[in-house]
Scaffold this active site. Structure first.
Site, short mmCIF file in Angstrom:
data_model
loop_
_atom_site.label_atom_id
_atom_site.label_comp_id
_atom_site.label_asym_id
_atom_site.label_seq_id
_atom_site.Cartn_x
_atom_site.Cartn_y
_atom_site.Cartn_z
N GLU A 1 -3.78 7.73 -5.20
CA GLU A 1 -4.02 6.98 -6.43
C GLU A 1 -5.28 7.49 -7.13
O GLU A 1 -6.32 7.63 -6.49
CB GLU A 1 -4.14 5.49 -6.13
CG GLU A 1 -2.86 4.90 -5.58
CD GLU A 1 -2.94 3.39 -5.33
OE1 GLU A 1 -4.04 2.80 -5.48
OE2 GLU A 1 -1.90 2.79 -4.99
N HIS B 1 -1.23 0.03 -9.74
CA HIS B 1 -1.85 -0.81 -8.72
C HIS B 1 -2.59 -1.98 -9.37
O HIS B 1 -3.73 -2.28 -9.04
CB HIS B 1 -2.81 0.00 -7.84
CG HIS B 1 -3.08 -0.64 -6.50
ND1 HIS B 1 -3.47 0.08 -5.39
CD2 HIS B 1 -3.01 -1.93 -6.09
CE1 HIS B 1 -3.64 -0.74 -4.35
NE2 HIS B 1 -3.35 -1.96 -4.76
N ARG C 1 0.85 -1.18 0.00
CA ARG C 1 0.00 0.00 0.00
C ARG C 1 0.89 1.24 0.00
O ARG C 1 1.93 1.28 0.68
CB ARG C 1 -0.92 0.03 1.22
CG ARG C 1 -2.11 -0.93 1.14
CD ARG C 1 -3.08 -0.53 0.04
NE ARG C 1 -4.30 -1.32 0.00
CZ ARG C 1 -4.46 -2.43 -0.69
NH1 ARG C 1 -3.44 -2.90 -1.41
NH2 ARG C 1 -5.61 -3.07 -0.71
#
Length: 358
Positions: A279, A298, A250
């Site tokens: 993000e 991601h 993360r």
């Protein structure tokens, strides 16, 4: 007394709409929803795509299978009969208010069995891409700069040290994948039993030692208040100038501002990031223009293997609950003593779900 069963006796599941593209196709492919049909469980996609599941979205549902939306206190506001299960498609749960779920007797599950090998493979892919300067070399070819290739000598793994921040299931799979490269592995994980590390051939150490000794540091731990900015400016300063940092966990575990400064000052060799503090990252983020950084949105672990694995794991959790059984991989273990949960699971077990689908 709480109404333990839906009026028609059917167990109903809502699937978050972020699984679908604009044409209504599941972007993840086969996530094993057919197994819900086979079990006689009703399911449907939620009517709206939202960043937060609100009470009207989940009202009347027994379980929710979701990927991106947040589960918050507002998810339960005014519900007389909250969903019994929130089955997260994936391993991260930082978008879930676990306390709110526990207060309302709702289980939260994740899918580590589906994600562990794909994420471990993604970590190895990113490691090799960074060590071999794949992004920079790709750009040399595309931009007609062939003659500059000598400036981008890569690093081999044999005999080097790989440091892991976290030694959970996914990191343990990565250790197995690293064995043919004959690299030494050391790890920081205060919750890993020493005997587990010994069996894997991994040396346990504190976080500072991992940062200082490793030629490549890979972040693989869960985001908690304890791990937020675990990799900060001080720890980055401990790294070798020849070392690289990778994050497949993360974004907020790494202080991104400090990482950018370390890269700009050549205090470390490079980085590989599948996750960011924000993000998607801002278009002006300096990381986007650095040749010694390999980036992914991601999604590096997103493969057909991961789709089927995560989907199958989440569906198994739903089927378990629909038949009155506790599922595996419950995150909020404190909920297990909740009266609402016990009553509803008991009712489902007594009925044996024989009437489901009739």
């Amino acid at each position: 007394m709480t109404n333990l069963q839906p009026a028609d006796g059917r167990f109903t599941v809502g699937v978050s709409r972020d699984f679908l593209d604009a044409d209504g196709r599941n972007v993840w492919g086969d996530i094993r929803l057919g197994e819900l049909d086979a079990a006689g469980i009703d399911w449907h996609y939620l009517p709206r795509d939202t960043g937060e599941l609100l009470a009207p979205d989940v009202d009347g549902l027994d379980a929710v299978l979701f990927a991106a939306p947040a589960v918050t206190a507002r998810t339960f506001a005014g519900l007389a009969r909250p969903p019994l299960l929130f089955a997260r498609f994936g391993v991260g749960y930082d978008s879930v208010d676990l306390d709110a779920c526990t207060r309302h007797g709702a289980l939260v599950t994740i899918t580590p069995d589906g994600a562990r090998r794909p994420v471990a493979t993604a970590a190895l892919t990113l490691l090799l891409a960074v060590l071999h300067n794949v992004t920079a070399k790709d750009r040399l070819v595309r931009e007609g700069r062939w003659s500059e290739r000598e400036q981008w000598m890569g690093l081999g793994l044999t005999g080097r040290r790989v440091g892991l921040l976290g030694l959970g299931n996914t990191a343990r799979d990565l250790v197995v994948l690293l064995r043919p490269f004959e690299a030494e592995v050391l790890a920081y994980d205060p919750y890993c039993p020493p005997e587990t590390a010994r069996e894997l051939g991994v040396r346990l150490a504190d976080a500072d030692t991992v940062m200082a000794e490793a030629d490549a540091v890979i972040v693989m731990c869960v985001l908690t208040e304890e791990t937020r900015h675990l990799v900060d400016a001080r720890r980055l300063s401990l790294m070798k100038p020849s070392a690289v940092l990778l994050n497949v966990a993360r974004g907020p575990i790494v202080d991104e501002t400090a990482l950018i400064e370390a890269l700009r000052a050549d205090r470390i060799r490079g980085a590989g990031l599948d996750v960011f503090e924000t993000e998607p990252p801002d278009p002006g983020n300096p990381l986007l223009s650095m040749d010694n950084v390999v980036l992914a949105p991601h999604s590096l672990a997103w493969t057909d293997e991961m789709s089927a694995g995560n989907g199958g794991s989440a569906v198994r959790a739903i089927v378990d609950v629909a038949t009155g059984r506790l599922p595996r991989f419950v995150v909020n273990r404190d909920v297990l003593g909740h009266a609402y949960l016990a009553e509803r699971l008991g009712a489902l077990a007594r009925h044996g779900r024989a009437e489901v689908g009739t």
